[in-house]
Design a protein around this motif. Structure first.
Motif, short mmCIF file in Angstrom:
data_model
loop_
_atom_site.label_atom_id
_atom_site.label_comp_id
_atom_site.label_asym_id
_atom_site.label_seq_id
_atom_site.Cartn_x
_atom_site.Cartn_y
_atom_site.Cartn_z
N ASP A 83 0.83 -1.19 0.00
CA ASP A 83 0.00 0.00 0.00
C ASP A 83 0.87 1.25 0.00
OD1 ASP A 83 -1.96 1.87 0.15
OD2 ASP A 83 -2.51 1.46 2.23
N PHE A 84 0.97 1.89 -1.17
CA PHE A 84 1.71 3.14 -1.31
C PHE A 84 0.76 4.31 -1.52
CE2 PHE A 84 4.50 -0.32 -2.58
CZ PHE A 84 5.64 -0.06 -1.84
N SER A 85 -0.50 4.12 -1.16
CA SER A 85 -1.48 5.19 -1.22
C SER A 85 -1.06 6.32 -0.30
CB SER A 85 -2.86 4.68 -0.76
OG SER A 85 -3.27 3.55 -1.48
N ASN A 86 -1.69 7.48 -0.48
CA ASN A 86 -1.52 8.58 0.48
C ASN A 86 -2.88 8.95 1.05
OD1 ASN A 86 1.06 9.52 -1.56
ND2 ASN A 86 1.40 9.35 0.64
N TYR A 87 -2.87 9.17 2.34
CA TYR A 87 -4.06 9.52 3.10
C TYR A 87 -3.69 10.76 3.92
CZ TYR A 87 -4.39 4.32 2.64
OH TYR A 87 -4.38 3.00 2.20
N TRP A 88 -4.56 11.74 3.97
CA TRP A 88 -4.23 12.90 4.80
C TRP A 88 -5.46 13.62 5.31
CZ3 TRP A 88 -3.22 12.89 -0.49
CH2 TRP A 88 -3.70 13.96 -1.27
N THR A 89 -5.24 14.33 6.44
CA THR A 89 -6.28 15.14 7.06
C THR A 89 -5.64 16.44 7.53
OG1 THR A 89 -6.01 14.44 9.38
CG2 THR A 89 -7.36 13.02 7.94
N ALA A 90 -6.49 17.31 8.05
CA ALA A 90 -5.99 18.53 8.70
C ALA A 90 -5.35 18.16 10.04
CB ALA A 90 -7.13 19.52 8.88
N VAL A 91 -4.84 19.16 10.73
CA VAL A 91 -4.12 18.97 11.99
C VAL A 91 -4.84 19.73 13.09
CG1 VAL A 91 -1.93 19.38 13.18
CG2 VAL A 91 -1.93 18.66 10.77
N LEU A 92 -4.92 19.11 14.27
CA LEU A 92 -5.61 19.71 15.41
C LEU A 92 -4.64 20.54 16.25
CD1 LEU A 92 -8.53 19.63 16.58
CD2 LEU A 92 -7.70 17.85 18.17
N PHE A 93 -5.12 21.71 16.70
CA PHE A 93 -4.32 22.59 17.56
C PHE A 93 -5.09 22.93 18.83
CE2 PHE A 93 -2.04 23.20 13.65
CZ PHE A 93 -0.76 23.60 14.01
N PHE A 94 -4.35 23.17 19.89
CA PHE A 94 -4.89 23.72 21.13
C PHE A 94 -4.67 25.22 21.13
CE2 PHE A 94 -3.89 25.21 25.49
CZ PHE A 94 -5.09 24.90 26.13
N ARG A 95 -5.71 25.98 21.43
CA ARG A 95 -5.59 27.44 21.51
C ARG A 95 -5.62 27.85 22.97
NH1 ARG A 95 -8.45 32.37 21.61
NH2 ARG A 95 -7.45 33.98 20.32
N ALA A 96 -4.52 28.44 23.43
CA ALA A 96 -4.41 28.86 24.83
C ALA A 96 -5.17 30.17 25.05
CB ALA A 96 -2.94 29.04 25.20
N ARG A 97 -5.36 30.50 26.32
CA ARG A 97 -6.08 31.74 26.66
C ARG A 97 -5.36 32.98 26.16
NH1 ARG A 97 -8.73 31.28 32.76
NH2 ARG A 97 -10.15 29.54 32.27
N ASN A 98 -4.04 32.88 26.01
CA ASN A 98 -3.30 34.05 25.52
C ASN A 98 -3.30 34.16 24.00
OD1 ASN A 98 -1.50 32.10 24.69
ND2 ASN A 98 0.22 32.78 25.97
N GLY A 99 -4.05 33.26 23.34
CA GLY A 99 -4.19 33.34 21.89
C GLY A 99 -3.14 32.59 21.09
N THR A 100 -2.23 31.90 21.76
CA THR A 100 -1.22 31.13 21.03
C THR A 100 -1.72 29.71 20.78
OG1 THR A 100 -0.09 30.49 23.07
CG2 THR A 100 0.68 32.50 21.95
N TYR A 101 -1.08 29.05 19.81
CA TYR A 101 -1.52 27.73 19.37
C TYR A 101 -0.41 26.70 19.54
CZ TYR A 101 -5.17 30.41 16.97
OH TYR A 101 -6.20 31.26 16.69
N LYS A 102 -0.80 25.48 19.91
CA LYS A 102 0.15 24.38 20.04
C LYS A 102 -0.42 23.16 19.32
CE LYS A 102 3.75 22.25 21.92
NZ LYS A 102 5.15 22.58 21.56
N ARG A 103 0.40 22.57 18.46
CA ARG A 103 -0.06 21.39 17.72
C ARG A 103 -0.31 20.22 18.67
NH1 ARG A 103 2.36 17.07 14.39
NH2 ARG A 103 4.48 17.80 14.83
N VAL A 104 -1.45 19.56 18.48
CA VAL A 104 -1.80 18.39 19.28
C VAL A 104 -1.14 17.17 18.65
CG1 VAL A 104 -3.68 16.93 20.13
CG2 VAL A 104 -4.01 19.42 19.96
#
Length: 345
Positions: A83-104
């Protein structure tokens, strides 16, 4: 090579009740970056970030007229070695109270815990012993729509859901929107693709209209295909386990009590859940697997590789940007928007 599939012999039916035969396998992370050869072919730096698995021939263009994924790839992150198919989705992030983002981060699913992130992939031939036609070279499709922000719109895609994992085995309580409370074992995104094909087109301008969900009911219920899309194809199903547990302290959640996770395409509701697929199995391996009703690892006609081998198959991102630190904005400057497309933050 022998796979560590021990419990899956029993576990596959436990995790997916009702399925008499299926392929269920692990695909580790290939790369996380802003490329989307289906929606934005040739563009280096697509509008939003994706996480990708499968063959390492993945690139910005992926022209089916010139690229044969099985021959162009030198490795795959998937445990089914053909299986050499490709599968992909978007990426989930956490948004902190100070407005910054961290990848989950992602983590391995049940029985695939040693996987380097990635996804669990299912191909299900039928729930009622009906023959299905495997995808053909050059076939590609999308399910879901990243612009959706309401439950009413999301119901068009009946089987794009989330599971708030109480423990790794949780398989009940699916919702169309992101969970509103902390999930003890993470959030699992579930994407079930259409199972009816028009029998002619390997793709379509919107990458979706050449396929369809059943005319009524679901694939699991044996729902009939519409006359416009009469050919039954396997149910392709992604499970992605997002390890949200480092962000379960509600004192760090928004002060108004709303949930803090946003998708890389700027969605804080979860209704825009979507996934992309480019078929790339070698020869007729997938059709053989569907015809012989393989179950879990019971498919002697297919080659295997261990998860640790799939973990070694990676690509260096071509888009040079920070995606792992605390970020002032989502990658690519993607704004978070509401149901009317207005910027929230």
């Amino acid at each position: 090579m022998r796979l560590h599939w021990g419990p899956v012999l029993v576990g596959a039916s436990t995790l997916l009740p009702g399925a008499s035969a299926l392929l269920r396998f692990s695909c580790s992370q290939l790369v996380v970056e802003r490329l989307d050869p289906l929606v934005n072919p040739g563009v280096v730096g697509s509008p939003h970030l994706h996480q990708i698995i499968g063959g390492n021939s993945f690139n910005a263009s992926m022209d089916p007229k010139t690229l044969d994924q099985p021959s162009a790839s030198t490795c795959t992150t998937c445990t089914f070695a053909e299986d050499f198919s490709n599968y992909w989705t978007a990426v989930l992030f956490f948004r902190a109270r100070n407005g910054t983002y961290k990848r989950v981060p992602q983590k391995g699913n049940v029985y695939f815990e040693e996987s380097n992130g990635g996804m669990t992939i299912y191909y299900i031939p039928s729930y009622n012993n009906t023959k299905v036609t495997a995808f053909k070279p050059g076939f590609r499709m999308i399910t879901g729509d990243p612009s959706l922000r309401s439950e009413e719109e999301a119901k068009r895609y009946r089987q794009l859901t989330y599971t708030c994992l109480q423990d790794p085995m949780t398989r009940t309580g699916e919702t169309l929107d992101l969970p509103s409370k902390p999930c003890p074992a993470g959030i699992m995104a579930n994407l079930r693709f259409p199972t009816c094909w028009d029998g002619v087109n390997l793709d379509s301008p919107d990458h979706a209209s050449h396929v369809s969900y059943p005319e009524s009911g679901t694939f699991e219920q044996g729902g009939p295909c519409p006359a416009t899309h009469p050919v039954k194809i396997p149910q392709l199903f992604y499970e992605i386990v997002w390890d949200t547990t480092p962000f379960n302290n509600k004192a760090e959640w928004p002060e108004d009590g709303s949930q803090p996770f946003v998708w890389s395409y700027g969605d804080a509701t979860g209704y825009g859940n979507h996934g992309d697929y480019m078929f790339g199995w070698k020869g007729n391996a997938l059709q053989i697997a569907m015809d012989t009703n393989c179950n879990g690892f019971k498919c002697p006609e297919l080659g295997y590789q261990e998860i640790k081998q799939g973990n070694k198959c990676t690509k260096k991102p071509v888009v040079d940007e920070d995606i792992d630190g605390w970020l002032p904005e989502l990658p690519g400057g993607m704004p978070v928007t509401d149901v009317n497309g207005n910027k929230i933050f």
